[in-house]
Motif scaffolding. Structure first.
Motif, mmCIF file in Angstrom:
data_model
loop_
_atom_site.group_PDB
_atom_site.id
_atom_site.type_symbol
_atom_site.label_atom_id
_atom_site.label_comp_id
_atom_site.label_asym_id
_atom_site.label_seq_id
_atom_site.Cartn_x
_atom_site.Cartn_y
_atom_site.Cartn_z
ATOM 1 N N GLN A 41 5.680 -1.643 2.157
ATOM 2 C CA GLN A 41 5.740 -0.939 1.066
ATOM 3 C C GLN A 41 6.973 -1.568 0.798
ATOM 4 O OE1 GLN A 41 3.884 3.121 1.888
ATOM 5 N NE2 GLN A 41 5.397 3.924 0.443
ATOM 6 N N THR A 53 9.437 -2.987 6.224
ATOM 7 C CA THR A 53 8.820 -3.946 5.453
ATOM 8 C C THR A 53 10.118 -4.691 4.893
ATOM 9 O OG1 THR A 53 6.933 -2.506 4.122
ATOM 10 C CG2 THR A 53 8.030 -4.760 3.173
ATOM 11 N N GLU A 109 7.024 6.854 4.654
ATOM 12 C CA GLU A 109 7.359 5.834 3.142
ATOM 13 C C GLU A 109 7.608 5.206 3.325
ATOM 14 O OE1 GLU A 109 4.426 6.822 -0.206
ATOM 15 O OE2 GLU A 109 3.028 6.583 0.983
ATOM 16 N N ASP A 118 14.427 4.119 -5.600
ATOM 17 C CA ASP A 118 13.686 5.845 -6.154
ATOM 18 C C ASP A 118 14.321 5.299 -3.943
ATOM 19 O OD1 ASP A 118 10.866 5.106 -3.157
ATOM 20 O OD2 ASP A 118 11.614 3.943 -3.417
ATOM 21 N N GLU A 157 8.280 2.726 6.746
ATOM 22 C CA GLU A 157 7.712 1.679 5.785
ATOM 23 C C GLU A 157 8.404 0.809 5.485
ATOM 24 O OE1 GLU A 157 4.978 1.192 7.377
ATOM 25 O OE2 GLU A 157 3.658 -0.277 6.587
ATOM 26 N N THR A 158 8.966 1.232 4.216
ATOM 27 C CA THR A 158 9.692 0.554 3.559
ATOM 28 C C THR A 158 10.996 -0.235 3.766
ATOM 29 O OG1 THR A 158 9.473 2.359 1.438
ATOM 30 C CG2 THR A 158 11.391 0.442 0.949
ATOM 31 N N SER A 216 13.009 6.108 -0.665
ATOM 32 C CA SER A 216 12.737 5.101 0.042
ATOM 33 C C SER A 216 13.623 3.562 -0.086
ATOM 34 C CB SER A 216 11.403 4.702 0.056
ATOM 35 O OG SER A 216 10.764 6.055 0.492
ATOM 36 N N ASP A 269 0.309 -1.798 -0.393
ATOM 37 C CA ASP A 269 -0.301 -0.269 -0.083
ATOM 38 C C ASP A 269 0.640 1.498 0.009
ATOM 39 O OD1 ASP A 269 -0.516 -0.326 3.540
ATOM 40 O OD2 ASP A 269 1.089 0.354 2.129
ATOM 41 N N SER A 270 0.133 2.240 -0.163
ATOM 42 C CA SER A 270 0.639 3.670 -0.061
ATOM 43 C C SER A 270 0.278 4.058 1.397
ATOM 44 C CB SER A 270 0.875 4.836 -1.231
ATOM 45 O OG SER A 270 1.163 5.815 -0.674
ATOM 46 N N ILE A 271 0.664 4.692 2.888
ATOM 47 C CA ILE A 271 0.125 5.040 3.642
ATOM 48 C C ILE A 271 0.293 6.183 3.549
ATOM 49 C CG2 ILE A 271 1.673 3.171 5.349
ATOM 50 C CD1 ILE A 271 3.445 4.713 5.983
ATOM 51 N N MET A 272 0.697 7.208 2.859
ATOM 52 C CA MET A 272 0.098 8.894 2.418
ATOM 53 C C MET A 272 -0.636 8.997 1.638
ATOM 54 S SD MET A 272 4.041 10.400 3.450
ATOM 55 C CE MET A 272 2.952 12.274 3.759
ATOM 56 N N ILE A 273 -0.295 8.060 0.393
ATOM 57 C CA ILE A 273 -1.631 8.472 -0.193
ATOM 58 C C ILE A 273 -3.434 7.968 -0.082
ATOM 59 C CG2 ILE A 273 -2.933 8.287 -2.668
ATOM 60 C CD1 ILE A 273 0.388 7.681 -3.813
ATOM 61 N N TYR A 326 3.297 12.310 -10.229
ATOM 62 C CA TYR A 326 2.437 10.967 -9.670
ATOM 63 C C TYR A 326 3.417 10.048 -8.375
ATOM 64 C CZ TYR A 326 -1.644 9.293 -7.731
ATOM 65 O OH TYR A 326 -3.388 9.347 -6.689
ATOM 66 N N GLY A 327 4.710 10.336 -8.711
ATOM 67 C CA GLY A 327 5.198 9.622 -7.674
ATOM 68 C C GLY A 327 6.170 8.723 -8.222
ATOM 69 N N SER A 381 8.044 3.978 -2.309
ATOM 70 C CA SER A 381 7.088 5.011 -2.029
ATOM 71 C C SER A 381 6.287 5.089 -2.938
ATOM 72 C CB SER A 381 7.619 6.134 -1.970
ATOM 73 O OG SER A 381 8.339 6.936 -3.327
ATOM 74 N N PHE A 382 4.497 5.802 -2.428
ATOM 75 C CA PHE A 382 3.834 6.306 -3.455
ATOM 76 C C PHE A 382 3.425 4.361 -4.286
ATOM 77 C CE2 PHE A 382 5.033 10.069 -1.800
ATOM 78 C CZ PHE A 382 5.766 10.683 -1.944
ATOM 79 N N TYR A 383 3.090 5.104 -5.040
ATOM 80 C CA TYR A 383 2.398 4.062 -6.515
ATOM 81 C C TYR A 383 3.494 3.503 -7.472
ATOM 82 C CZ TYR A 383 -2.033 4.392 -4.146
ATOM 83 O OH TYR A 383 -3.287 4.563 -3.862
#
Lengths: 470, 439
Positions: free
Chosen positions: A306, B170, B163, B134, B166-167, B136, A292-296, B269-270, A309-311
């Protein structure tokens, strides 16, 4: 010349305006860098000429035939670049409110539904940025599955010896040990070895089908059933999907989780080594574990977390979506059928000159073995590959898969014409003749390139990994 | 439709016949009939190029690309010189793959070597790799790099990007290694808390500079504590800030990672974004990913090759330092072109403009009743303020005026200002906010 060697003090361009706000006090000196970075100083014209020179020393799919086995170097459609460079995609911040990014959401949802149909999966995440990243993510889904079942015995992953190196490397990153399964005389999974390996210590199996020899394993249903029967899950490495789009689906073969390489099968450009995209698709049993993306969107309770990051590489998904919509059900099937046809057509001609590792109908790629030539004439797979460069094509993949000695793997893809394939076959013919008449000449190849063979041994022994000014 | 197949149906039929087959499905004879599809995929038939463009444009039109972006939090709206896109859209660069055949790809290999050098110069470190996915995932891979038999624990500052935390969490779960976060005090990583958490089993400590809250960390103190415990110091950095701020090398970091998107990559968009990783010389052989090195060819010419491949998956398989294969090569080239075009002065200017404009905006914004800085430490170009009205409501009101506000965090806002915003724009934003808050 290196860009640093062109650099001259004081040269620059004017990209930014002068400061139009009153200056504030800088942070204390102890928080500031002492010296500026020694980046190149040059004008834009010098910069552009430098890269124009570099571009002349690069060979892309746009330059010529590029049969790099396992990489699917198909044509990269220009329209994909146009749709992806729409400012209404490129200018979207990943953390802008969802109601202002509905188009991005639609791209991801549409790509997910189309690719789930292509693969026979139920859900998909686009977060992994490359195939290996997707493999890693898929294995994490399997790990989560067993963890939530309370089963801590499952510490092993079955991987055939023909697998791409990323498979065992990914398994090791997830703390699994690898059970290597040999290939049988037909180049497929040795079923007796597989049966013996299927115990309650098996978390799952990683397989690509067709495999790295370009062969479709006819026992595929029995293979996946055996793994399921011992409580493991089946992971599909989608690198070779180009052979079977619209013809067969990993979901129907018994696979629970797959990764795709959008930069292979779905035509997004390879970029010299990325950016790619390695989406992970899965059946319903693993769906809630997807990253998932915890911030989005916020944390999903059962997600593995994750992997970036992001998608993920959204811009690459736009390109792949453009391709899938362009081809549709009819085009995807035609692409795969033609990829397989082209490979067999080429193999038929080339095997007149060099032996194939497995003399059998191939899928989208096939493997030659130069073992005998190495033994008889001291000409290796490397020598043949370097020789092919002088015939204007990019060489095939060398020394992979490891189970074939002196291997050369060719994957022409569907976007080559008959003449292109005939011409490639003639190049192999010419190399064969050279080997018969004057083998030593090949040791000097390539002759038509800016440099000759580089000293890789010295490069590793005495690494020089950056430029340093005198 | 199409499929970009050069050969016509007739040509394909001929080719099939020439190799002794009647039907294309003869080539699929190894596929068991239970898994050979008998009907077409349930997806629409292919569209013409004209229709595809129209469809994708229609989808894109459902997005709003804000003219004024005041949100950072891991993705930054910096000015990208036109030359960046022009160079990297050269088809020789975009349509090639990994430069395995050095003789054919000196251009690609040299550009990667130059990128590696530039990252070393920007960060002050000895060695850089060719890129990671990236910021992260680069941080997570750096943490994995530090693990050994005796040291298995990973500590991450709670002030790092959520994030990124979080990465790393994980990846630690994936490797079955203990993971813990270091609390924050007054907007900075709590040095005393780190002292109490770190021990001789700690492999590494990860901090972000500037941190997610925008504050400049006391990295010298933190890294000292880390080193005294025998662990490795990893710093995740915002590359633009290095046009002004002390480099991680000057803070004695062992490994540096970061998100390279501010160096010439669009918001997109990322992704695709750009992870970078650099380290001290001693750690070279543990670096994941591809590395390009300099050598000579068989005639004594300078040549570039992929090197130290014995770390990588295609050689070491399960013993590889990581599984990275494709990375973000073309994005690394964008960053290299950006860094070369901007030069040392341009990078310094981008940093200075971002800094001064952010501080100016903060000064003007906090003149409005109810807006005050949450933290009083030094910052680069991001800062958090309180909000006199509901922050989501303010966000919505500003959106209607084409402004993407700071990121809403509970009822505060994490603002970001870059060189793209003129004084006039900043003054207009303040004026608009004043109006919205008075309603």
């Amino acid at each position: 010349m290196l860009i640093f060697e062109i650099s001259k003090k004081g040269r620059k361009s004017d990209y930014l305006p002068a400061c139009d706000v009153p200056l504030s006090a800088l942070p204390q000196a102890s928080k500031l860098r002492k010296d500026p970075p020694k980046l190149p100083e040059l004008s834009e014209i010098e910069l552009t000429r430098h890269y124009t020179r570099l571009a002349k020393q690069a060979f892309g799919v746009n330059s010529g035939f590029y049969p790099l086995g396992s990489c699917t170097m198909k044509y990269n459609p220009r329209v994909n670049e146009v749709t992806a460079s729409n400012p209404n995609f490129m200018g979207i911040h990943p953390l802008q409110p969802l109601e202002s990014a509905k188009g991005c959401r639609e791209v991801l949802d549409l790509a997910e539904s189309l690719l789930c149909e292509v693969t026979g999966m139920n859900a998909m995440s686009f977060q992994p940025a490359a195939g290996a990243h997707g493999e890693y993510t898929g294995l994490l889904l399997i790990k989560k599955y067993h963890e939530l079942r309370g089963d801590h015995l499952r510490t092993k992953i079955i991987i055939p010896d023909s697998a791409h190196g990323t498979n065992p490397a990914s398994a090791a990153m997830v703390g699994y040990s690898v059970v290597n399964i040999p290939s049988d005389a037909n180049g497929c999974v040795d079923m007796d070895a597989l049966k013996k390996a299927c115990t309650d210590e098996i978390a799952g199996l990683m397989l690509t089908n067709p495999n790295t020899l370009g062969l479709f394993d006819p026992n595929i249903l029995e293979i996946t059933q055996l793994v399921h029967a011992c409580g493991g899950l089946n992971y599909y490495d989608g690198a070779n999907l180009n052979a079977i789009m619209g013809k067969s689906r990993p979901g129907d073969m018994g696979f629970d989780v797959v990764h795709l390489n959008l930069h292979k099968t779905f035509s997004t450009p390879h970029g010299g080594g990325g950016p790619g995209s390695g989406p992970v698709g899965c059946k319903n049993i693993l769906k809630s574990y997807l990253p998932d993306s915890i911030m989005i969107e916020g944390r999903k309770p059962e997600s593995i977390g994750q992997v970036r990051s992001f998608y993920g590489n959204f811009g690459i998904v736009v390109r792949a979506l453009t391709y899938i919509l362009s081809l549709g059900s009819d085009g995807l099937k035609a692409a795969s059928e033609t990829a397989v046809l082209n490979a067999n057509y080429l193999m038929h001609q080339v095997k007149e000159y060099f032996p194939v590792a497995y003399d059998h109908v191939c899928m989208h790629e096939f493997v030659l073995t130069l073992e005998k030539t190495k033994h008889d004439k001291n000409i290796s797979a490397l020598d043949v590959a370097k020789g092919l460069i002088d015939y204007g094509m990019h060489p095939p993949t060398m020394y992979f898969p490891l189970i074939v000695h002196e291997a050369l793997m060719l994957e022409p893809t569907e976007t080559e014409s008959r003449e292109s394939l005939d011409q490639a076959a003639m190049a192999f013919k010419a190399i064969k003749e050279k080997i018969d008449m004057d083998p030593d000449a090949l040791h000097a190849a390539p002759l038509s390139t800016p440099i000759g063979r580089p000293d890789e041994v010295n490069a590793a022994r005495n690494p020089i990994l950056r430029y340093t000014s005198k | 439709m199409g499929g970009y197949l050069p050969s016509t149906q007739n040509e394909r039929n001929d080719m099939l016949k020439s190799i002794g087959y009647k039907d294309i499905n003869d080539l699929y004879k190894d596929v068991p009939s239970q898994v050979l599809l008998k009907t077409d995929l349930s997806i629409p038939k292919g569209l013409s190029e004209m229709d595809v463009r129209s469809k994708l444009d229609g989808i894109a039109a459902k997005n709003i690309a804000f003219p004024v972006v005041m949100r950072g939090a891991g993705a930054y709206d910096h000015y990208i010189p036109a030359i960046v896109g022009s160079v990297t859209s050269k088809e020789e660069f975009s349509t090639t793959y990994t430069p395995y055949q050095a003789e054919l790809s000196q251009g690609v290999l040299q550009s990667i070597f130059e990128f590696q050098t530039m990252i070393c110069e920007l960060t002050g470190m000895d060695v850089s790799n060719a890129s990671m996915y990236d910021g992260s995932s680069s941080a997570a891979e750096a943490a994995m790099m530090c693990l050994d038999r005796r040291r298995q624990q990973v500590l991450v500052s709670q002030a790092a990007h959520p994030e990124t935390i979080e990465t790393i969490r994980t990846y630690c779960w994936g490797r079955n290694v203990p993971f813990n976060t270091i609390p924050v005090k007054n907007g900075l990583t709590d040095v005393e808390a780190l002292k109490s958490m770190i021990n001789n089993k700690t492999a590494c400590v990860f901090i972000q500079q500037p941190n997610f809250l925008g504050q400049i960390e006391q990295a010298d103190l933190l890294n000292k504590v880390t080193h005294e415990a025998g662990a490795k110091a990893i710093m995740g950095v915002y590359p633009t800030s290095l046009g002004m701020l002390k480099t991680p090398a000057e803070y004695d970091a062992d490994i540096v990672t970061g998100e390279g998107q501010p160096l010439g990559l669009a918001l997109n968009y990322g992704g695709p974004y750009l992870g970078f990783m650099a380290c001290k010389k001693e750690l070279t052989r543990s670096l994941p990913g591809r590395i390009v090195g300099e050598t000579k060819d068989n005639k004594g010419n300078r040549a570039f090759v992929l090197t130290l491949q014995a770390r990588e998956q295609h050689i070491r398989r399960e013993k590889a330092s990581s599984n990275v294969c494709s990375n973000q090569a073309l994005c690394a080239m964008m960053a290299a072109v950006y860094m070369a075009a901007m030069g040392p002065e341009g990078i310094e200017q981008a940093a200075a403009l971002s800094f001064h404009k952010a501080h100016y905006f903060a000064q003007e914004l906090t003149k409005i009743e109810g807006f005050s800085l949450i933290y009083d430490g030094e910052y680069f170009n991001e800062f958090i303020t309180s909000c006199p009205i509901d922050a989501k409501q303010l966000e919505r009101a500003l959106m209607e005026k084409g402004i993407l506000s700071g990121l809403v965090l509970d009822n505060t806002m994490l603002w970001c200002v870059t060189e793209k915003l003129s004084k006039e724009t900043l003054d207009d934003v303040v004026k608009t906010i004043r109006e919205v808050c008075l309603i």
